[in-house]
Design a protein around this motif. Structure first.
Motif, PDB file in Angstrom:
ATOM      1  N   UNK A  71       6.903  10.907 -10.219  1.00  0.00           N
ATOM      2  CA  UNK A  71       6.494  11.630 -11.741  1.00  0.00           C
ATOM      3  C   UNK A  71       7.023  10.990 -12.617  1.00  0.00           C
ATOM      4  N   UNK A  72       6.176  10.316 -13.407  1.00  0.00           N
ATOM      5  CA  UNK A  72       6.899   9.663 -14.317  1.00  0.00           C
ATOM      6  C   UNK A  72       7.510   9.692 -14.879  1.00  0.00           C
ATOM      7  N   UNK A  73       8.016   7.523 -14.834  1.00  0.00           N
ATOM      8  CA  UNK A  73       9.216   7.217 -15.078  1.00  0.00           C
ATOM      9  C   UNK A  73      10.406   7.071 -14.049  1.00  0.00           C
ATOM     10  N   UNK A  74       9.603   8.051 -12.769  1.00  0.00           N
ATOM     11  CA  UNK A  74      10.992   7.401 -12.179  1.00  0.00           C
ATOM     12  C   UNK A  74      10.483   6.697 -10.973  1.00  0.00           C
ATOM     13  N   UNK A  75      11.426   5.716 -10.643  1.00  0.00           N
ATOM     14  CA  UNK A  75      11.526   4.503  -9.608  1.00  0.00           C
ATOM     15  C   UNK A  75      11.271   4.817  -8.346  1.00  0.00           C
ATOM     16  N   UNK A  76      10.596   4.371  -7.135  1.00  0.00           N
ATOM     17  CA  UNK A  76      10.656   4.567  -5.488  1.00  0.00           C
ATOM     18  C   UNK A  76      11.554   3.427  -5.312  1.00  0.00           C
ATOM     19  N   UNK A  77      12.405   4.058  -4.782  1.00  0.00           N
ATOM     20  CA  UNK A  77      14.119   3.663  -3.747  1.00  0.00           C
ATOM     21  C   UNK A  77      12.886   2.715  -2.814  1.00  0.00           C
ATOM     22  N   UNK A  78      13.602   1.898  -2.797  1.00  0.00           N
ATOM     23  CA  UNK A  78      13.000   0.548  -1.579  1.00  0.00           C
ATOM     24  C   UNK A  78      12.918   1.440  -0.130  1.00  0.00           C
ATOM     25  N   UNK A  79      13.869   2.158   0.140  1.00  0.00           N
ATOM     26  CA  UNK A  79      13.960   2.922   1.189  1.00  0.00           C
ATOM     27  C   UNK A  79      12.723   3.969   1.480  1.00  0.00           C
ATOM     28  N   UNK A  80      12.309   4.744   0.534  1.00  0.00           N
ATOM     29  CA  UNK A  80      11.629   5.350   1.017  1.00  0.00           C
ATOM     30  C   UNK A  80       9.963   4.437   0.914  1.00  0.00           C
ATOM     31  N   UNK A  81      10.113   3.366   0.088  1.00  0.00           N
ATOM     32  CA  UNK A  81       9.063   2.696   0.822  1.00  0.00           C
ATOM     33  C   UNK A  81       8.589   2.086   1.964  1.00  0.00           C
ATOM     34  N   UNK A  82       9.730   1.518   2.340  1.00  0.00           N
ATOM     35  CA  UNK A  82      10.041   1.026   3.867  1.00  0.00           C
ATOM     36  C   UNK A  82       9.647   2.194   4.839  1.00  0.00           C
ATOM     37  N   UNK A  83      10.407   3.611   4.815  1.00  0.00           N
ATOM     38  CA  UNK A  83       9.656   4.266   5.829  1.00  0.00           C
ATOM     39  C   UNK A  83       8.144   5.099   5.909  1.00  0.00           C
ATOM     40  N   UNK A  84       8.149   4.960   4.328  1.00  0.00           N
ATOM     41  CA  UNK A  84       6.345   5.979   4.441  1.00  0.00           C
ATOM     42  C   UNK A  84       5.267   4.164   4.606  1.00  0.00           C
ATOM     43  N   UNK A  85       5.814   3.105   4.942  1.00  0.00           N
ATOM     44  CA  UNK A  85       5.214   2.319   5.986  1.00  0.00           C
ATOM     45  C   UNK A  85       5.495   1.960   7.384  1.00  0.00           C
ATOM     46  N   UNK A 138       0.945  -1.327  -0.282  1.00  0.00           N
ATOM     47  CA  UNK A 138      -0.370  -0.492   0.232  1.00  0.00           C
ATOM     48  C   UNK A 138       0.779   1.261   0.181  1.00  0.00           C
ATOM     49  N   UNK A 139       2.086   1.140   0.840  1.00  0.00           N
ATOM     50  CA  UNK A 139       3.447   2.390   0.657  1.00  0.00           C
ATOM     51  C   UNK A 139       3.280   2.530  -0.431  1.00  0.00           C
ATOM     52  N   UNK A 140       4.227   1.134  -1.526  1.00  0.00           N
ATOM     53  CA  UNK A 140       4.588   1.235  -3.025  1.00  0.00           C
ATOM     54  C   UNK A 140       3.482   2.065  -3.923  1.00  0.00           C
ATOM     55  N   UNK A 141       2.431   2.162  -3.510  1.00  0.00           N
ATOM     56  CA  UNK A 141       1.198   2.221  -4.523  1.00  0.00           C
ATOM     57  C   UNK A 141       0.850   3.573  -4.391  1.00  0.00           C
ATOM     58  N   UNK A 142       1.178   4.358  -2.993  1.00  0.00           N
ATOM     59  CA  UNK A 142       1.220   5.734  -2.612  1.00  0.00           C
ATOM     60  C   UNK A 142       1.770   6.277  -3.194  1.00  0.00           C
ATOM     61  N   UNK A 143       3.088   6.062  -2.982  1.00  0.00           N
ATOM     62  CA  UNK A 143       4.225   6.672  -3.593  1.00  0.00           C
ATOM     63  C   UNK A 143       3.967   6.199  -5.343  1.00  0.00           C
ATOM     64  N   UNK A 144       3.860   5.643  -5.711  1.00  0.00           N
ATOM     65  CA  UNK A 144       4.187   5.247  -7.019  1.00  0.00           C
ATOM     66  C   UNK A 144       2.779   6.230  -7.688  1.00  0.00           C
ATOM     67  N   UNK A 145       2.029   6.562  -7.256  1.00  0.00           N
ATOM     68  CA  UNK A 145       0.837   7.386  -7.669  1.00  0.00           C
ATOM     69  C   UNK A 145       1.285   9.515  -6.815  1.00  0.00           C
ATOM     70  N   UNK A 146       2.071   9.397  -6.512  1.00  0.00           N
ATOM     71  CA  UNK A 146       2.626  10.754  -6.088  1.00  0.00           C
ATOM     72  C   UNK A 146       3.957  11.184  -6.940  1.00  0.00           C
TER      73      UNK A 146
END
Length: 246
Positions: A42-56, A32-40
């Protein structure tokens, strides 16, 4: 010998079973955290795992305990996104409610709304496979799944009149779904589209109806797009099969 190895297999499996709900909950939080960050993002930008972890609200190490790596996590994200998309479409594709035209407009409207509201998730589905089908990208698998769901609209009619041309139904539904997805994607990417959202939905519903009508007439069946679908089925099952008139 480790303490785990010395325990009976039943004890180990019981411990794993007790932890499973906890692990499932963490996996869900991560996705769920990853999906929220992907939606936020920019196009073509990969969300880092560390950012996903922090968001979760979890440590990066927890993410790697729940998923073997980035590929597994991304496949799980695509599967979750696809399930949400399919859920929205299947809610709209209720053949017990409305005429053929109503059902087409409602279902295509759900596709348009989802793609318009979730452009980054739509793009993410194209970046690789889901958990369920490792051989094709998740968007292609999603289109095939939705096409399978829409066969209910065709199969109900076909079965009622004794037509068992599964190949024709499969080809028709896949063509309609593929056309709809490609057209809506093009429309959503256009900064100044020629059609409004409502106009696009009506236009695509009209195209879809003409495809359905053409296939029906090939089998000697004339349909009324404004008649309740359940009434159409009732008449057909009772043997009232209108002639196509040629």
């Amino acid at each position: 010998m480790s303490s785990t190895a010395s325990r009976p297999a039943s004890a180990v499996s019981g411990r794993q079973a007790r932890w499973q709900p906890h692990n499932d909950s963490r996996r869900e939080r991560i996705v769920l955290a990853a999906i929220e960050l992907i939606e936020q993002s920019p196009a073509g930008v990969e969300v880092p795992i560390v950012q996903i972890a922090e968001h979760a609200g979890l440590a990066k190490s927890v993410v790697y305990r729940q998923f073997a790596g980035r590929d597994e996590l991304d496949r799980r994200i695509r599967s979750d996104v696809a399930e949400r998309f399919v859920g929205d479409i299947e809610d709209a594709l209720d053949i017990a409610d409305g005429s053929i035209h109503n059902i087409l407009v409602r279902t295509i409207g759900a596709v348009v709304s989802w793609i318009e509201d979730h452009p980054r998730l739509r793009d993410f589905l194209r970046t690789g496979p889901s958990e369920t089908d490792p051989d094709v990208d998740a968007m292609s698998a999603l289109i095939a799944t939705i096409a399978g769901s829409t066969r209910a609209l065709v199969s109900g009619l076909a079965g009622a009149v004794g037509v068992t041309d599964d190949a024709s139904a499969d080809t028709m539904t896949f063509a309609i779904v593929s056309m709809t997805e490609a057209t809506v994607t093009r429309w959503s990417n256009d900064p100044a589209p020629a059609l409004t959202k409502d106009q696009l939905i009506e236009e695509l519903a009209s195209y879809a109806w003409h495809v359905v009508d053409g296939v029906a007439r090939r089998h000697g069946l004339t349909l009324d797009p404004d008649q309740q679908f359940t009434e159409v089925l009732t008449h057909l099952i009772a043997g009232d099969r209108p002639d196509s008139g040629g």
